[in-house]
Scaffold this motif. Structure first.
Motif, PDB file in Angstrom:
ATOM      1  N   THR A  62       2.418  -3.188   1.436  1.00  0.00           N
ATOM      2  CA  THR A  62       1.248  -2.016   1.674  1.00  0.00           C
ATOM      3  C   THR A  62       1.086  -1.217   0.387  1.00  0.00           C
ATOM      4  O   THR A  62       1.165   0.283   0.276  1.00  0.00           O
TER       5      THR A  62
ATOM      6  N   TRP B  52       5.546  -0.278 -10.218  1.00  0.00           N
ATOM      7  CA  TRP B  52       5.305  -0.897 -10.750  1.00  0.00           C
ATOM      8  C   TRP B  52       5.113  -0.200 -12.267  1.00  0.00           C
ATOM      9  O   TRP B  52       4.697  -0.780 -13.364  1.00  0.00           O
TER      10      TRP B  52
ATOM     11  N   ARG C  43       7.635  -1.933   3.251  1.00  0.00           N
ATOM     12  CA  ARG C  43       8.680  -1.593   3.278  1.00  0.00           C
ATOM     13  C   ARG C  43       9.111  -0.329   2.629  1.00  0.00           C
ATOM     14  O   ARG C  43       9.985   0.061   2.956  1.00  0.00           O
ATOM     15  N   THR C  44       8.181   0.545   1.489  1.00  0.00           N
ATOM     16  CA  THR C  44       7.984   1.590   1.312  1.00  0.00           C
ATOM     17  C   THR C  44       6.345   1.964   2.377  1.00  0.00           C
ATOM     18  O   THR C  44       5.266   1.548   1.414  1.00  0.00           O
TER      19      THR C  44
ATOM     20  N   ALA D  30     -12.153  -3.603  -3.391  1.00  0.00           N
ATOM     21  CA  ALA D  30     -13.321  -2.891  -4.600  1.00  0.00           C
ATOM     22  C   ALA D  30     -12.457  -2.479  -5.196  1.00  0.00           C
ATOM     23  O   ALA D  30     -10.979  -2.243  -5.431  1.00  0.00           O
TER      24      ALA D  30
ATOM     25  N   LYS E 176       3.706   6.594  -6.668  1.00  0.00           N
ATOM     26  CA  LYS E 176       3.666   5.702  -6.630  1.00  0.00           C
ATOM     27  C   LYS E 176       1.945   6.091  -6.741  1.00  0.00           C
ATOM     28  O   LYS E 176       1.542   6.690  -5.740  1.00  0.00           O
ATOM     29  N   ARG E 177       1.092   5.007  -7.193  1.00  0.00           N
ATOM     30  CA  ARG E 177       0.099   4.809  -6.710  1.00  0.00           C
ATOM     31  C   ARG E 177      -0.541   5.480  -5.888  1.00  0.00           C
ATOM     32  O   ARG E 177      -0.634   5.274  -4.296  1.00  0.00           O
TER      33      ARG E 177
ATOM     34  N   GLY F 241       2.124  -6.965  -4.660  1.00  0.00           N
ATOM     35  CA  GLY F 241       1.290  -6.983  -6.787  1.00  0.00           C
ATOM     36  C   GLY F 241       1.296  -8.006  -7.802  1.00  0.00           C
ATOM     37  O   GLY F 241       0.981  -8.962  -7.570  1.00  0.00           O
TER      38      GLY F 241
ATOM     39  N   ALA G 251      -2.235  -0.982  -3.227  1.00  0.00           N
ATOM     40  CA  ALA G 251      -3.082  -0.680  -3.239  1.00  0.00           C
ATOM     41  C   ALA G 251      -4.009  -2.036  -2.625  1.00  0.00           C
ATOM     42  O   ALA G 251      -5.285  -1.607  -2.018  1.00  0.00           O
ATOM     43  N   SER G 252      -3.823  -3.222  -2.658  1.00  0.00           N
ATOM     44  CA  SER G 252      -4.109  -4.142  -2.609  1.00  0.00           C
ATOM     45  C   SER G 252      -4.456  -4.470  -0.722  1.00  0.00           C
ATOM     46  O   SER G 252      -5.110  -4.921  -0.090  1.00  0.00           O
TER      47      SER G 252
HETATM   48  O1  N01 Z   1       0.602  -4.229  -5.585  1.00  0.00           O
HETATM   49  P1  N01 Z   1       1.815  -2.780  -5.312  1.00  0.00           P
HETATM   50  P2  N01 Z   1      -0.746  -4.017  -5.650  1.00  0.00           P
HETATM   51  N1  N01 Z   1       9.445  -7.484   0.543  1.00  0.00           N
HETATM   52  O2  N01 Z   1       3.054  -3.446  -6.744  1.00  0.00           O
HETATM   53  C1  N01 Z   1       5.940  -4.840  -1.355  1.00  0.00           C
HETATM   54  C2  N01 Z   1      -4.266  -2.048  -8.736  1.00  0.00           C
HETATM   55  N2  N01 Z   1      -5.209  -2.275  -8.198  1.00  0.00           N
HETATM   56  O3  N01 Z   1      -1.519  -5.382  -5.167  1.00  0.00           O
HETATM   57  O4  N01 Z   1       6.251  -0.363  -2.012  1.00  0.00           O
HETATM   58  C3  N01 Z   1       8.936  -6.260   1.082  1.00  0.00           C
HETATM   59  O5  N01 Z   1       0.654  -1.459  -5.724  1.00  0.00           O
HETATM   60  C4  N01 Z   1       5.775  -3.491  -2.244  1.00  0.00           C
HETATM   61  O6  N01 Z   1       6.971  -2.431  -1.785  1.00  0.00           O
HETATM   62  P3  N01 Z   1       7.875  -1.119  -2.672  1.00  0.00           P
HETATM   63  C5  N01 Z   1      -3.227  -1.034  -8.728  1.00  0.00           C
HETATM   64  O7  N01 Z   1      -2.946  -0.179 -10.303  1.00  0.00           O
HETATM   65  C6  N01 Z   1      -6.397  -2.008  -7.544  1.00  0.00           C
HETATM   66  O8  N01 Z   1      -0.959  -3.129  -3.555  1.00  0.00           O
HETATM   67  O9  N01 Z   1       8.222  -1.607  -3.721  1.00  0.00           O
HETATM   68  N3  N01 Z   1       7.476  -5.888   0.550  1.00  0.00           N
HETATM   69  C7  N01 Z   1       4.396  -2.812  -2.267  1.00  0.00           C
HETATM   70  O10 N01 Z   1       4.179  -2.051  -0.797  1.00  0.00           O
HETATM   71  C8  N01 Z   1      -2.712  -1.008  -8.447  1.00  0.00           C
HETATM   72  O11 N01 Z   1      -0.938   0.087  -8.224  1.00  0.00           O
HETATM   73  C9  N01 Z   1      -7.311  -2.380  -7.016  1.00  0.00           C
HETATM   74  O12 N01 Z   1       8.893  -0.886  -1.268  1.00  0.00           O
HETATM   75  C10 N01 Z   1       7.388  -6.383  -0.804  1.00  0.00           C
HETATM   76  C11 N01 Z   1       4.020  -4.015  -2.869  1.00  0.00           C
HETATM   77  O13 N01 Z   1       4.659  -5.129  -1.722  1.00  0.00           O
HETATM   78  C12 N01 Z   1      -1.939  -2.746  -8.540  1.00  0.00           C
HETATM   79  O14 N01 Z   1      -3.127  -2.569  -8.923  1.00  0.00           O
HETATM   80  C13 N01 Z   1      -6.619  -2.426  -6.143  1.00  0.00           C
HETATM   81  C14 N01 Z   1       8.479  -6.697  -1.916  1.00  0.00           C
HETATM   82  C15 N01 Z   1       3.361  -4.130  -3.910  1.00  0.00           C
HETATM   83  O15 N01 Z   1       2.254  -3.059  -4.173  1.00  0.00           O
HETATM   84  C16 N01 Z   1      -1.115  -2.785  -7.569  1.00  0.00           C
HETATM   85  O16 N01 Z   1      -1.542  -3.034  -6.511  1.00  0.00           O
HETATM   86  C17 N01 Z   1      -5.522  -2.918  -6.003  1.00  0.00           C
HETATM   87  C18 N01 Z   1       9.505  -7.653  -0.872  1.00  0.00           C
HETATM   88  N4  N01 Z   1      10.006  -8.448  -0.953  1.00  0.00           N
HETATM   89  C19 N01 Z   1      -4.826  -2.579  -6.990  1.00  0.00           C
HETATM   90  N5  N01 Z   1       8.302  -6.850  -2.747  1.00  0.00           N
HETATM   91  C20 N01 Z   1      -8.903  -1.096  -6.956  1.00  0.00           C
HETATM   92  O17 N01 Z   1      -8.673  -0.872  -6.285  1.00  0.00           O
HETATM   93  C21 N01 Z   1       7.154  -6.229  -2.714  1.00  0.00           C
HETATM   94  N6  N01 Z   1       6.534  -5.485  -1.874  1.00  0.00           N
HETATM   95  C22 N01 Z   1      -8.562  -1.239  -8.264  1.00  0.00           C
END
Ligand code: N01
Length: 494
Positions: free
Chosen positions: A185, A458, A208-209, A60, A295-296, A345, A187-188
């Motif tokens: 953990t 990111w 992780r965080t 969403a 972070k976001r 992400g 936004a997705s």
């Molecule tokens: O991706 P992210 P996302 N081992 O990069 C973890 C948009 N968005 O898809 O925080 C373990 O934020 C990583 O850990 P860390 C929005 O702009 C919008 O969630 O790096 N964990 C983190 O927790 C958003 O900011 C909506 O320590 C690992 C997670 O994976 C952007 O997209 C909805 C790892 C990645 O989080 C991205 O969001 C969704 C590893 N090797 C997204 N590698 C709306 O609602 C990565 N992680 C509009």
């Protein structure tokens, strides 16, 4: 023998690359400006971008839909404050039908190279099928967060169960009664975790965080309210303005490196954590140790409370490797699962060219961006005439709707196109000194922003520079970016 001078193309072909929010918005505004000599190239088989690709359970918007939609295509019928992915995709499909954009759309057509011809004042685009198109102006709306990022974890490919990324959900795989791991953990994850927790037998979330989470306060809109908005467009506009205004008002708390301001938000988030999770040990594991906004900020009413469920476990021990049957953490525990959901992400495309883009003299955009992605107002790059980027470097907001930025960029590009058409200009190319001054200002301000206050995200490039977000209010960006100022550009005539 003198060469014939190339003449401006009569119909002034324009290429829009990408049929997500940005590309579709550009097409609508071109239609409104009475310019129909454009083609939209889309590599996928359908329009929609983010909202075509992100169909995971719970997907969403995390910006209120009245603001996360075009100001020039308001929708009185949003079913709730934060519409779900399918509803947003339907909105885009509807505006495409309304404006008959399909007639201008080339689906399944990936642009794999773009080359500027200075003599012609035109771009030559090559598709994956080796077709070529010529465009006087290119509007690039390829998006920044498109391609899924798969983590570099040992043994990833040895897993014998189901692997899926949130951005490429496999709807044929039924999670019911399965043991499921979620890695990530962000936004997705905060959306998918509460959505699948009631369905699966066991959910193990690998963190992780920990992230700052604030309540979403998502509400359904009743039929009466929708009818009211349909009958009173001004009320709909007012709702949009109010939601946008509030996001800007809270902006400094989210983007400034001002610990006292951040503390206000952190206090609210911690209160939300206390009311969601009873176990103090679990709460401690979920509590972030970085400044709010770095972070976001995530918004969810039910992410933290999901960990109160019997079948949901939070694992904070680092992942060591993925094995055939599951995920092994550093303490030696093997968490056996049937499926792994990667909520890890995207590879960030804002800071690299989406494909080889060869500007004046054959220099590529990646070469121009070797020290980091920079563009004037996030849109124009010296050496790349007649090329306008939507959602480019330093134009993402951490606190409000990205579409506010995108609409300003579309306005800027269309003003440039109008001028080029009216005056028969060959090319417009942002001046190097103007671009440099602008970006020095952006990076000077960046020092006062929270994003570099000591966390990984990111938002930052490998060298720790922020080439993604705009350091300030959206309104201020709009005032700066909306107008095409010819004096900022080197203009070439035929
Ligand atoms: O991706 P992210 P996302 N081992 O990069 C973890 C948009 N968005 O898809 O925080 C373990 O934020 C990583 O850990 P860390 C929005 O702009 C919008 O969630 O790096 N964990 C983190 O927790 C958003 O900011 C909506 O320590 C690992 C997670 O994976 C952007 O997209 C909805 C790892 C990645 O989080 C991205 O969001 C969704 C590893 N090797 C997204 N590698 C709306 O609602 C990565 N992680 C509009």
């Amino acid at each position: 023998m003198t060469q014939p001078r190339p003449q401006p193309s009569v119909d002034f072909p324009i290429a829009i690359i990408g049929a997500g929010f940005a590309g579709i918005g550009a097409a609508i505004q071109l239609e409104k400006a009475g310019i129909d000599s454009y083609t939209i190239f889309e590599r996928a088989g359908e329009i929609g971008g983010t909202w075509r690709d992100n169909t995971y359970p719970g997907a969403a918007c995390d910006v209120p839909s009245h603001v996360y939609s075009f100001s020039f295509e308001p929708n009185p019928s949003w079913s709730r404050t934060f519409a779900e992915s399918g509803e947003i995709q339907q909105y885009l499909l509807d505006v495409v039908e309304k404006w008959r954009l399909r007639e201008r759309l080339r689906l399944d057509t990936e642009i794999v190279e773009a080359r500027f011809d200075a003599a012609e004042g035109a771009w030559h685009l090559t598709t994956g099928d080796d077709e070529t198109f010529t465009a006087r102006v290119v509007i690039s709306g390829v998006g920044g967060l498109v391609d899924p990022s798969w983590p570099d974890i040992k043994g990833l490919h040895s897993f014998t169960g189901e692997k899926m990324h949130t951005a490429r959900w496999d709807h044929d795989y039924d999670l019911t009664g399965k043991r499921v791991a979620v890695i990530g953990t962000g936004a997705s994850a905060v959306q998918v975790v509460p959505a699948i927790a009631p369905q699966v037998e066991k959910l193990t979330v690998f963190q992780r965080t920990p992230a700052w989470v604030v309540p979403k306060r998502d509400r359904r809109y009743g039929e009466e309210r929708k009818r009211f908005y349909a009958r009173h467009p001004l009320a709909l506009r007012a709702s949009r303005a109010l939601k946008y205004g509030l996001s800007e008002l809270f902006g400094p708390m989210i983007f400034l490196d001002a610990p006292r301001l951040s503390a206000i938000g952190e206090k609210g988030s911690l209160a939300h954590l206390r009311s969601s999770v009873r176990d103090p040990e679990l709460r401690a594991k979920l509590t972030p140790d970085f400044q709010l906004g770095c972070k976001r900020i995530l918004i969810s009413d039910d992410y933290w409370s999901s960990f109160e469920r019997e079948n949901v476990e939070l694992v904070t021990d680092p992942i060591e490797e993925i094995k055939g049957q599951g995920i092994q953490t550093r303490d030696g525990t093997l968490h056996e699962v049937d499926a792994i959901v990667f909520a890890t992400g995207f590879t960030v495309n804002i800071v690299t060219a989406p494909f080889p883009v060869k500007g004046r003299g054959g220099r590529t955009l990646d070469e121009a961006w070797a020290d980091g992605a920079v563009a004037y107002k996030g849109m124009s790059v010296h050496g790349f005439p007649n090329w306008f980027i939507l959602m480019g470097p330093n134009t993402g907001p951490g606190h409000t709707s990205v579409l506010v930025f995108t609409e300003a960029q579309i306005h800027h590009a269309i003003e440039a196109i109008r001028k080029m058409r009216e005056e028969g200009l060959k090319s417009v190319e942002v001046r190097q000194d103007v671009q440099d001054r602008y970006n020095e200002g952006i990076q000077r301000r960046m020092k006062h922003m929270v994003w570099t206050s000591g966390c990984n995200s990111w938002y930052l490039s490998e060298d720790g520079t922020n080439h993604s977000l705009y350091p300030g209010f959206a309104a201020e960006y709009v005032l700066r970016a909306r107008r095409f100022k010819p004096s900022d550009y080197e203009i070439t005539r035929f």
